[in-house]
Scaffold this active site. Structure first.
Site, mmCIF file in Angstrom:
data_model
loop_
_atom_site.group_PDB
_atom_site.id
_atom_site.type_symbol
_atom_site.label_atom_id
_atom_site.label_comp_id
_atom_site.label_asym_id
_atom_site.label_seq_id
_atom_site.Cartn_x
_atom_site.Cartn_y
_atom_site.Cartn_z
ATOM 1 N N CYS A 166 -35.877 22.011 -45.348
ATOM 2 C CA CYS A 166 -36.721 23.207 -45.273
ATOM 3 C C CYS A 166 -38.181 22.859 -45.020
ATOM 4 O O CYS A 166 -39.054 23.715 -45.083
ATOM 5 C CB CYS A 166 -36.566 24.079 -46.511
ATOM 6 N N CYS B 228 -41.817 24.679 -49.288
ATOM 7 C CA CYS B 228 -41.942 24.680 -50.748
ATOM 8 C C CYS B 228 -43.392 24.584 -51.182
ATOM 9 O O CYS B 228 -44.118 23.704 -50.712
ATOM 10 C CB CYS B 228 -41.175 23.509 -51.348
ATOM 11 N N CYS C 40 -32.742 24.777 -49.480
ATOM 12 C CA CYS C 40 -32.482 24.543 -48.060
ATOM 13 C C CYS C 40 -32.837 25.833 -47.320
ATOM 14 O O CYS C 40 -33.164 26.841 -47.951
ATOM 15 C CB CYS C 40 -31.052 24.075 -47.791
#
Length: 137
Positions: free
Chosen positions: A85, A89, A11
């Site tokens: 998020c 990633c 997160c």
């Protein structure tokens, strides 16, 4: 020896949702699943409300610390679960990516943080059932 699944919870601040999820996964799965957390912009400390509601559930996350998301952490994972998020990633083929849409507990009153915690527990229980199927007795 069977492969031990590895899960990375991500997160933004790595101070609330991901820490609660990791706390539940560690407590409920024990050493059967490797658990890691990270944040795209980690906070300085774990959200005190998250610590409180997890303690209410019998899980101590007070000793945890937010960590920065690294490419290595993603690459070493079988499952990467993001929680708000976005595209932070890195993507690697062969890794299972999931996005758990959950509100951030930051700034919320304790009743809201409890409801977020309860939703995370259900999601973690379902994840455990998927990664470690029950064997017939």
């Amino acid at each position: 020896m069977a492969h031990k699944p590895s899960v990375l919870f991500v997160c933004v601040h790595n101070a609330g949702r991901s820490q609660m999820a990791a706390g539940f996964l560690s407590a409920l799965a024990g050493d059967r699943i490797e658990v890691r957390t990270a944040g795209s912009a980690p906070a300085d400390a774990i959200n005190p409300a998250a610590i409180t509601v997890m303690a209410d559930a019998g899980i101590d996350i007070s000793g945890q610390a937010p960590k920065i998301l690294t490419v290595d952490a993603v690459a070493m994972s079988d499952v990467v679960i993001t929680m708000g998020c976005g595209d932070a990633c890195p993507f690697f083929p062969g890794i299972s990516y999931r996005d758990w849409v959950l509100p951030a507990p930051s700034g919320e009153d304790i009743a809201i943080v409890r409801s977020i915690r309860d939703r995370i527990r259900i999601l973690v229980e379902n994840l455990i059932a998927e990664l470690i199927p029950a064997t017939a007795s």
